[in-house]
Design an enzyme around this catalytic site. Structure first.
Site, PDB file in Angstrom:
ATOM      1  N   LYS A 122       9.208  -0.796  14.109  1.00 56.09           N
ATOM      2  CA  LYS A 122       9.789  -0.432  12.808  1.00 56.09           C
ATOM      3  C   LYS A 122      10.909   0.585  13.003  1.00 56.09           C
ATOM      4  CE  LYS A 122       5.565  -0.816   9.997  1.00 56.09           C
ATOM      5  NZ  LYS A 122       4.603  -0.095   9.189  1.00 56.09           N
ATOM      6  N   LYS A 142       0.844  -1.202   0.000  1.00 56.00           N
ATOM      7  CA  LYS A 142       0.000   0.000   0.000  1.00 56.00           C
ATOM      8  C   LYS A 142       0.880   1.252   0.000  1.00 56.00           C
ATOM      9  CE  LYS A 142      -3.468   2.410   2.702  1.00 56.00           C
ATOM     10  NZ  LYS A 142      -4.401   2.432   3.802  1.00 56.00           N
ATOM     11  N   GLU A 173      10.561  -4.650   4.462  1.00 63.23           N
ATOM     12  CA  GLU A 173      10.626  -6.077   4.090  1.00 63.23           C
ATOM     13  C   GLU A 173      10.312  -6.244   2.608  1.00 63.23           C
ATOM     14  OE1 GLU A 173       9.017  -4.818   6.716  1.00 63.23           O
ATOM     15  OE2 GLU A 173       8.938  -6.247   8.394  1.00 63.23           O
ATOM     16  N   GLU A 226      -4.868  -6.592  14.751  1.00 63.10           N
ATOM     17  CA  GLU A 226      -4.331  -5.286  14.355  1.00 63.10           C
ATOM     18  C   GLU A 226      -5.453  -4.238  14.383  1.00 63.10           C
ATOM     19  OE1 GLU A 226      -2.538  -4.232  10.316  1.00 63.10           O
ATOM     20  OE2 GLU A 226      -0.721  -4.646  11.439  1.00 63.10           O
ATOM     21  N   GLY A 242      -4.832  -1.733   4.806  1.00 62.39           N
ATOM     22  CA  GLY A 242      -4.020  -2.864   4.348  1.00 62.39           C
ATOM     23  C   GLY A 242      -4.694  -4.208   4.586  1.00 62.39           C
ATOM     24  N   ARG A 243      -5.193  -4.419   5.788  1.00 64.20           N
ATOM     25  CA  ARG A 243      -5.777  -5.733   6.125  1.00 64.20           C
ATOM     26  C   ARG A 243      -7.186  -5.909   5.563  1.00 64.20           C
ATOM     27  NH1 ARG A 243      -4.716  -2.450  10.176  1.00 64.20           N
ATOM     28  NH2 ARG A 243      -6.340  -1.660  11.553  1.00 64.20           N
ATOM     29  N   HIS A 277      -5.141 -33.418  17.289  1.00 63.00           N
ATOM     30  CA  HIS A 277      -4.037 -34.265  17.741  1.00 63.00           C
ATOM     31  C   HIS A 277      -2.885 -33.425  18.267  1.00 63.00           C
ATOM     32  CE1 HIS A 277      -6.055 -37.776  16.069  1.00 63.00           C
ATOM     33  NE2 HIS A 277      -6.498 -36.919  15.168  1.00 63.00           N
TER      34      HIS A 277
HETATM   35  O1  F6P Z   1       3.135  -2.685   9.709  1.00 61.70           O
HETATM   36  C1  F6P Z   1       1.787  -2.970   9.603  1.00 61.70           C
HETATM   37  C2  F6P Z   1       1.302  -2.734   8.212  1.00 61.70           C
HETATM   38  O2  F6P Z   1       1.202  -1.383   7.968  1.00 61.70           O
HETATM   39  C3  F6P Z   1      -0.019  -3.436   7.955  1.00 61.70           C
HETATM   40  O3  F6P Z   1      -1.095  -2.730   8.438  1.00 61.70           O
HETATM   41  C4  F6P Z   1       0.030  -3.593   6.496  1.00 61.70           C
HETATM   42  O4  F6P Z   1      -0.911  -4.508   6.043  1.00 61.70           O
HETATM   43  C5  F6P Z   1       1.447  -4.047   6.308  1.00 61.70           C
HETATM   44  O5  F6P Z   1       2.173  -3.299   7.251  1.00 61.70           O
HETATM   45  C6  F6P Z   1       2.022  -3.857   4.941  1.00 61.70           C
HETATM   46  O6  F6P Z   1       1.995  -2.517   4.542  1.00 61.70           O
HETATM   47  P1  F6P Z   1       2.194  -2.107   3.032  1.00 61.70           P
HETATM   48  O7  F6P Z   1       1.099  -2.723   2.244  1.00 61.70           O
HETATM   49  O8  F6P Z   1       2.148  -0.610   3.018  1.00 61.70           O
HETATM   50  O9  F6P Z   1       3.533  -2.617   2.594  1.00 61.70           O
END
Ligand code: F6P
Length: 533
Positions: free
Chosen positions: A500, A196, A202, A340, A254-255, A371
């Site tokens: 972060k 987003k 990452e 979240e 995002g979620r 199990h």
């Molecule tokens: O760090 C949390 C977050 O902002 C989530 O809410 C989001 O889904 C995820 O990181 C990834 O963010 P992006 O889509 O901006 O890379």
């Protein structure tokens, strides 16, 4: 309201849920359906009076008004000054949805048809990599840009047999991308960078690694990359042509984003029509949420069951146990969605919450969990409310005996949690084995199941794209209703920021470019360990 509900809890907590079934309309009275999609909450200790009190709580919290404000594009995400309109992404009716006086639907529908054209081209080979037809798609994203598509890709795999293989890379741990890249041919791989913000460390690190890997064999790497983002301008540096950049607005959290561009990998896998069916399922749940009475409203009821178990009964955890192996990533998806969104301790107006919020959500598919950890659910000292889900039919027509066993196990678990097994019954069983005296008593006590442990069961005809859309939209709205009742803003996530920032600050300390002044002894000790390794 809350005091009233606590009184209901005090009145009923010693009652056996099983006794509620003396009324043989209990199942009909305490289940709700949208067509053949059914939520059974009769195996909880909620009775008609308690349900009325819970509904009054939701009414009093202004759930209906806030729901309507959300769908109308009002800026209900107050801490970020944003509308919350993931519902617009599945508004196939095209009904006008305005943000700041502007109808957002033309752009949403235009992006959807661009996605459909691209997904179709990837599937039929009219879009190709340098080495020919696309065989593999790698979605690089994390959190909401990973969990939704990864979960749905697995859930809907029977619909993706004629699509390319999809892989999902999220972790900055190089092992994640390494293990995917070794399986793929760069000349026939499409890399989708899903973020987003297009700044997440990452995702950007993994995307750079993928680009370098591809550059070893492919002349124009940008031609085999696509970007999904609400920060479209940031995607330009990657040499990705505008036709493969799919944007969305900041009013999609995002979620909550898998309904739009973030779902591209799923659309490529299952095809545009099946993806539309997924959207239609979500849209059907939206219409139900908007119009059904609270006493029949699936997301509202599911939320009220959650409030009853967590805030009123004090159970701080809930297990989501799909008897549907392809829903194996659903618990992880719900962890982000619920924890979240509602894992907060401050209410919308900046005051401390007076009630616990955000239960710990976890789970695994049945029957595997049986199990492993069900021991604790049946005999542990804490009560874990369980949310089962199961399809009446599987996709494997030649393996119906497997499915019958799966269903039998699902129903058996909720029955066992309800019924339990008494000490007297266990004594009889031990006596029948020839045990006597102290040994009989000792062995019997280990075999007691307290029972009276609550569960709900969601049952649906088959795990189709449409049904998955219903499930996800129902849980999204459940989170919204719970958040509204608790006075939480479910749409921000400030709790992820500190880690972060500290990770960025630790990077140069780990590489020795900065000293660790101001860091605690534990952190410094761990840094030294790595530096000396
Ligand atoms: O760090 C949390 C977050 O902002 C989530 O809410 C989001 O889904 C995820 O990181 C990834 O963010 P992006 O889509 O901006 O890379």
């Amino acid at each position: 309201m809350w005091t009233d509900l606590k009184a209901h809890y005090a009145r009923t907590s010693d009652r056996k849920i099983l006794d509620l079934f003396a009324d043989d309309t209990r199942f009909e009275g305490f289940s709700a359906a949208l067509g053949d999609f059914l939520l059974d909450y009769s195996k909880t200790n909620i009775d008609a009076d308690t349900r009325s009190a819970l509904i009054a709580l939701a009414e009093n919290a202004g759930v209906a008004a806030r729901r309507d404000a959300m769908f109308a594009g009002e800026k209900i995400n107050e801490t970020e000054g944003r509308a919350v309109l993931h519902t617009a992404l599945r508004n196939l009716s095209g009904r006008t949805v305005e943000v700041d006086g502007q109808d957002v639907m033309p752009e949403v529908l235009d992006t959807l048809s661009r996605m459909e054209a691209f997904a179709t081209a990837v599937r039929d080979g009219s879009y190709q990599g340098q080495g020919g037809k696309i065989t593999d798609v790698i979605n690089i994203g994390i959190g909401g840009s990973d969990l939704g598509p990864a979960m749905a890709y697995r859930a809907l795999s029977p619909y993706g047999v004629d699509g390319p293989r999809c892989h999902f890379v999220s972790n900055v741990d190089g092992a994640d991308i390494h293990d995917v890249l070794v399986k793929c041919d760069p000349t026939t791989t499409l890399v989708i960078v899903a973020s987003k913000t297009f700044t997440t460390i990452e995702t950007m690190t993994n995307a750079e690694t993928a680009q370098k890997w591809m550059a070893e064999k492919v002349t124009d790497t940008g031609a085999q990359f696509a970007a999904l983002s609400s920060a479209v301008s940031k995607t330009a540096d990657w040499g990705i042509a505008a036709e493969r950049v799919f944007g969305f607005e900041d009013w999609v959290g995002g979620r909550y984003s898998m309904w739009g561009p973030i779902g591209l990998s799923v659309m490529i896998s299952i095809g545009a029509d099946n993806f539309r069916a997924f959207l239609e399922g979500g849209e059907a749940m939206d219409n139900h949420f908007l119009t059904a009475d609270f006493a029949e409203n699936l997301p509202v009821l599911l939320a009220l069951v959650g409030i009853w178990h967590n805030q009123i009964s004090g159970h701080g955890t809930r297990a989501v146990l799909p008897y549907d192996n392809r829903l194996g990533r659903l618990p992880a998806y719900f962890q982000q969605l619920e924890m979240e969104s509602n894992g907060k301790s401050v209410s919308m107006d900046g005051k401390d919450l007076t009630l616990p919020a955000g239960p710990v959500v976890w789970g695994e598919p049945g029957t595997n969990g049986q199990h492993a950890f069900y021991q604790l659910i049946h005999q542990g000292t804490q009560v874990v409310p369980v949310e089962f889900m199961v399809a009446a039919k599987g996709h494997e027509d030649d393996l119906t005996h497997h499915h019958k066993l799966l269903v039998a196990n699902c129903f058996a678990q909720s029955e066992a949690l309800l019924r339990g097994r008494s000490l007297d019954e266990c004594r009889e069983r031990m006596a029948a084995k020839g045990l006597t005296g102290d040994e009989l008593e000792r062995q019997a006590r280990h075999r007691v199941f307290p029972g009276n442990r609550p569960s709900t069961t969601l049952i649906y005809p088959k795990l189709t794209p449409y049904v998955l859309g219903q499930i996800i939209a129902m849980y999204e709205h459940r989170v919204f209703v719970e958040g509204t009742i608790l006075g939480i803003n479910s749409y921000d996530q400030w709790g992820v920021e500190l880690g972060k920032e500290l990770a960025l600050a630790l990077d140069p300390i780990l590489s020795g470019d900065q000293d660790g002044a101001g860091k605690d002894g534990s952190t410094l000790g761990l840094v030294k360990y790595v530096q000396n390794a």
